[in-house]
Motif scaffolding. Sequence first.
Motif, PDB file in Angstrom:
ATOM      1  N   GLY A  62      34.855  41.815  38.311  1.00 21.28           N
ATOM      2  CA  GLY A  62      34.460  40.213  37.951  1.00 21.28           C
ATOM      3  C   GLY A  62      33.976  40.215  36.729  1.00 21.28           C
ATOM      4  N   GLY A  63      33.407  41.346  36.205  1.00 23.03           N
ATOM      5  CA  GLY A  63      32.624  41.063  35.058  1.00 23.03           C
ATOM      6  C   GLY A  63      33.408  40.962  33.538  1.00 23.03           C
ATOM      7  N   GLN A  64      34.706  41.533  33.872  1.00 20.60           N
ATOM      8  CA  GLN A  64      35.837  41.232  32.866  1.00 20.60           C
ATOM      9  C   GLN A  64      36.430  40.210  32.608  1.00 20.60           C
ATOM     10  OE1 GLN A  64      36.034  43.320  35.596  1.00 20.60           O
ATOM     11  NE2 GLN A  64      37.013  45.179  35.227  1.00 20.60           N
ATOM     12  N   PHE A  65      35.908  39.009  33.692  1.00 20.46           N
ATOM     13  CA  PHE A  65      36.498  37.666  33.476  1.00 20.46           C
ATOM     14  C   PHE A  65      35.315  36.667  32.886  1.00 20.46           C
ATOM     15  CE2 PHE A  65      38.579  39.495  37.545  1.00 20.46           C
ATOM     16  CZ  PHE A  65      39.760  39.772  36.703  1.00 20.46           C
ATOM     17  N   LYS A  66      34.120  36.968  32.421  1.00 20.41           N
ATOM     18  CA  LYS A  66      33.301  36.434  31.788  1.00 20.41           C
ATOM     19  C   LYS A  66      33.647  35.778  30.479  1.00 20.41           C
ATOM     20  CE  LYS A  66      30.651  36.646  35.430  1.00 20.41           C
ATOM     21  NZ  LYS A  66      30.534  35.896  36.487  1.00 20.41           N
ATOM     22  N   ALA A  67      34.515  36.450  29.763  1.00 22.92           N
ATOM     23  CA  ALA A  67      34.615  36.064  28.262  1.00 22.92           C
ATOM     24  C   ALA A  67      35.410  34.949  28.363  1.00 22.92           C
ATOM     25  CB  ALA A  67      35.619  37.243  27.655  1.00 22.92           C
ATOM     26  N   SER A  68      35.236  34.081  27.301  1.00 22.72           N
ATOM     27  CA  SER A  68      36.048  32.806  27.070  1.00 22.72           C
ATOM     28  C   SER A  68      37.260  33.053  26.464  1.00 22.72           C
ATOM     29  CB  SER A  68      35.188  32.011  25.937  1.00 22.72           C
ATOM     30  OG  SER A  68      35.636  30.470  25.761  1.00 22.72           O
ATOM     31  N   ARG A  69      38.215  33.516  27.344  1.00 22.00           N
ATOM     32  CA  ARG A  69      39.707  33.682  27.058  1.00 22.00           C
ATOM     33  C   ARG A  69      40.533  33.180  27.901  1.00 22.00           C
ATOM     34  NH1 ARG A  69      40.639  38.197  23.782  1.00 22.00           N
ATOM     35  NH2 ARG A  69      38.693  39.044  22.838  1.00 22.00           N
ATOM     36  N   THR A  70      41.890  33.235  27.743  1.00 19.54           N
ATOM     37  CA  THR A  70      42.824  32.582  28.753  1.00 19.54           C
ATOM     38  C   THR A  70      43.423  33.923  29.523  1.00 19.54           C
ATOM     39  OG1 THR A  70      43.608  31.028  27.161  1.00 19.54           O
ATOM     40  CG2 THR A  70      45.027  31.753  28.802  1.00 19.54           C
ATOM     41  N   TYR A  71      43.295  33.753  30.723  1.00 20.24           N
ATOM     42  CA  TYR A  71      43.614  35.003  31.598  1.00 20.24           C
ATOM     43  C   TYR A  71      45.066  34.791  32.221  1.00 20.24           C
ATOM     44  CZ  TYR A  71      38.779  36.066  31.190  1.00 20.24           C
ATOM     45  OH  TYR A  71      37.827  36.371  30.503  1.00 20.24           O
ATOM     46  N   VAL A  72      45.824  35.702  31.883  1.00 15.88           N
ATOM     47  CA  VAL A  72      47.491  35.506  32.030  1.00 15.88           C
ATOM     48  C   VAL A  72      47.731  36.318  33.275  1.00 15.88           C
ATOM     49  CG1 VAL A  72      49.739  35.670  31.198  1.00 15.88           C
ATOM     50  CG2 VAL A  72      47.787  34.946  29.595  1.00 15.88           C
ATOM     51  N   PHE A  73      48.479  35.696  34.238  1.00 15.33           N
ATOM     52  CA  PHE A  73      48.857  36.645  35.476  1.00 15.33           C
ATOM     53  C   PHE A  73      50.144  36.699  35.620  1.00 15.33           C
ATOM     54  CE2 PHE A  73      44.608  35.320  36.472  1.00 15.33           C
ATOM     55  CZ  PHE A  73      44.074  36.330  37.139  1.00 15.33           C
ATOM     56  N   PHE A  74      50.948  37.503  35.975  1.00 17.59           N
ATOM     57  CA  PHE A  74      52.429  37.718  36.407  1.00 17.59           C
ATOM     58  C   PHE A  74      52.426  37.405  37.704  1.00 17.59           C
ATOM     59  CE2 PHE A  74      51.664  40.331  32.589  1.00 17.59           C
ATOM     60  CZ  PHE A  74      52.745  40.063  31.677  1.00 17.59           C
ATOM     61  N   ASP A  75      51.900  37.483  38.567  1.00 16.61           N
ATOM     62  CA  ASP A  75      51.883  37.090  40.034  1.00 16.61           C
ATOM     63  C   ASP A  75      50.962  36.064  40.404  1.00 16.61           C
ATOM     64  OD1 ASP A  75      51.915  37.129  42.779  1.00 16.61           O
ATOM     65  OD2 ASP A  75      52.449  39.365  43.022  1.00 16.61           O
ATOM     66  N   ALA A  76      51.639  35.130  40.938  1.00 22.36           N
ATOM     67  CA  ALA A  76      50.905  33.969  41.300  1.00 22.36           C
ATOM     68  C   ALA A  76      49.876  34.099  42.543  1.00 22.36           C
ATOM     69  CB  ALA A  76      51.920  32.749  41.803  1.00 22.36           C
ATOM     70  N   LYS A  77      50.178  35.068  43.550  1.00 18.11           N
ATOM     71  CA  LYS A  77      49.623  35.453  44.577  1.00 18.11           C
ATOM     72  C   LYS A  77      48.155  36.124  43.987  1.00 18.11           C
ATOM     73  CE  LYS A  77      53.009  35.626  48.016  1.00 18.11           C
ATOM     74  NZ  LYS A  77      53.807  36.445  49.019  1.00 18.11           N
ATOM     75  N   VAL A  78      48.321  36.939  43.000  1.00 17.69           N
ATOM     76  CA  VAL A  78      47.280  37.642  42.314  1.00 17.69           C
ATOM     77  C   VAL A  78      46.087  36.717  41.814  1.00 17.69           C
ATOM     78  CG1 VAL A  78      46.276  39.431  40.847  1.00 17.69           C
ATOM     79  CG2 VAL A  78      48.471  39.885  42.182  1.00 17.69           C
ATOM     80  N   LYS A  79      46.860  35.904  41.189  1.00 18.68           N
ATOM     81  CA  LYS A  79      46.020  34.646  40.621  1.00 18.68           C
ATOM     82  C   LYS A  79      45.362  33.947  41.587  1.00 18.68           C
ATOM     83  CE  LYS A  79      46.826  30.579  37.781  1.00 18.68           C
ATOM     84  NZ  LYS A  79      46.306  29.400  38.731  1.00 18.68           N
ATOM     85  N   GLN A  80      45.948  33.339  42.607  1.00 19.56           N
ATOM     86  CA  GLN A  80      45.197  32.567  43.634  1.00 19.56           C
ATOM     87  C   GLN A  80      43.969  33.361  44.103  1.00 19.56           C
ATOM     88  OE1 GLN A  80      48.204  31.368  46.317  1.00 19.56           O
ATOM     89  NE2 GLN A  80      49.122  29.862  45.055  1.00 19.56           N
ATOM     90  N   GLN A  81      44.436  34.878  44.376  1.00 20.28           N
ATOM     91  CA  GLN A  81      43.516  35.651  45.165  1.00 20.28           C
ATOM     92  C   GLN A  81      42.396  35.982  44.081  1.00 20.28           C
ATOM     93  OE1 GLN A  81      44.759  39.680  45.934  1.00 20.28           O
ATOM     94  NE2 GLN A  81      42.804  40.532  45.872  1.00 20.28           N
ATOM     95  N   PHE A  82      42.376  36.092  43.108  1.00 15.28           N
ATOM     96  CA  PHE A  82      41.406  36.238  42.089  1.00 15.28           C
ATOM     97  C   PHE A  82      40.563  34.848  41.600  1.00 15.28           C
ATOM     98  CE2 PHE A  82      42.111  40.446  39.436  1.00 15.28           C
ATOM     99  CZ  PHE A  82      42.399  41.159  40.688  1.00 15.28           C
ATOM    100  N   GLU A  83      41.146  33.946  41.680  1.00 16.40           N
ATOM    101  CA  GLU A  83      40.486  32.713  41.388  1.00 16.40           C
ATOM    102  C   GLU A  83      39.453  32.376  42.667  1.00 16.40           C
ATOM    103  OE1 GLU A  83      43.731  29.884  38.729  1.00 16.40           O
ATOM    104  OE2 GLU A  83      43.793  30.033  40.876  1.00 16.40           O
ATOM    105  N   ARG A  84      39.798  32.734  43.789  1.00 13.13           N
ATOM    106  CA  ARG A  84      39.011  32.647  44.905  1.00 13.13           C
ATOM    107  C   ARG A  84      37.874  33.660  44.957  1.00 13.13           C
ATOM    108  NH1 ARG A  84      43.909  32.577  47.917  1.00 13.13           N
ATOM    109  NH2 ARG A  84      43.823  34.691  48.556  1.00 13.13           N
ATOM    110  N   GLN A  85      37.980  34.713  44.512  1.00 11.09           N
ATOM    111  CA  GLN A  85      37.009  35.918  44.252  1.00 11.09           C
ATOM    112  C   GLN A  85      35.930  36.001  42.969  1.00 11.09           C
ATOM    113  OE1 GLN A  85      40.132  39.389  45.155  1.00 11.09           O
ATOM    114  NE2 GLN A  85      38.088  40.076  45.813  1.00 11.09           N
ATOM    115  N   PHE A  86      36.526  35.484  41.994  1.00  8.37           N
ATOM    116  CA  PHE A  86      35.673  35.445  40.814  1.00  8.37           C
ATOM    117  C   PHE A  86      35.711  34.309  39.974  1.00  8.37           C
ATOM    118  CE2 PHE A  86      38.312  39.714  41.293  1.00  8.37           C
ATOM    119  CZ  PHE A  86      37.215  40.314  41.667  1.00  8.37           C
ATOM    120  N   SER A  87      34.693  34.161  39.108  1.00 10.64           N
ATOM    121  CA  SER A  87      34.488  33.125  38.424  1.00 10.64           C
ATOM    122  C   SER A  87      34.879  33.281  36.715  1.00 10.64           C
ATOM    123  CB  SER A  87      33.065  32.641  37.999  1.00 10.64           C
ATOM    124  OG  SER A  87      32.495  32.132  39.336  1.00 10.64           O
TER     125      SER A  87
END
Length: 253
Positions: A62-87
């Motif tokens: 989760g620490g990798q997601f703290k930067a002010s960037r645009t996070y691009v996912f190829f798989d919608a299911k992975v995107k949904q999972q990570f959005e539930r888990q991380f900020s």
Amino acid sequence: INVIGFGYGDAAETLATAQAVKLAVQLDQNTWQGHTSLQLMLKDYEVKQPQVIDWRMPTIDGGQFKASRTYVFFDAKVKQQFERQFSFGGPTTIAAQVQAPLANAVLVDLPKDAAALHQVMQYVQPPVAVMFYGAPSRLVAIPTRAEFGAVLRFLKAHPGFDKHHIPAIAKAVHLTVHQVILAVQVFFQLDFVTIEGAFISPVTAPAKKPLQTAKAYAARTAFLDLAQQLQTMPRAQLETMLLTEHSDSEVES
């Protein structure tokens, strides 16, 4: 040729660890004990930033997601999972929905194929950070010929098998659910089985066809090869690969 710089002591560590540096120099000569040689006198420098920022890690914390960037996912299911888990410190999006130039991007998970990677690199502007995360279930190996045979024998022993109970096959033949699903897809494409609604039935005396000729088998092989490259390739080679994808798309456009 040696480069001599005076007054750059504070930059020594930066210059020693930089992967590429542009130097502004003046040609000079140095005479010492009667021997004269050429040298370059440093006048200024610029550290070239890498065009691919390597954030690849074996696990996600989760620490990798703290930067002010645009996070691009190829798989919608992975995107949904990570959005539930991380900020996230910036917006998230799906690669297929990127239709305009995108700076400060992070490629989070693995593309399903090379075409998906090529498509998003049309719009991603370097430098780009990469993670290329793949869940272990997505990276499981293709079943062996013997394991394919075990799945087919199970289906022959259970004609009209309900595909919703595939975990039972996986347990019986000691494979993962994803491996059994792949096997069924391959058998269907090769006309070894039929699927009517939810029910799978073996075909009597099907024509012999190599497993590798099924589209599902070829696609899985290509995905695993691409995943291996993206996750293990040295950063410099990965940068060359991704920038080639980007430059090729610029030529096409």
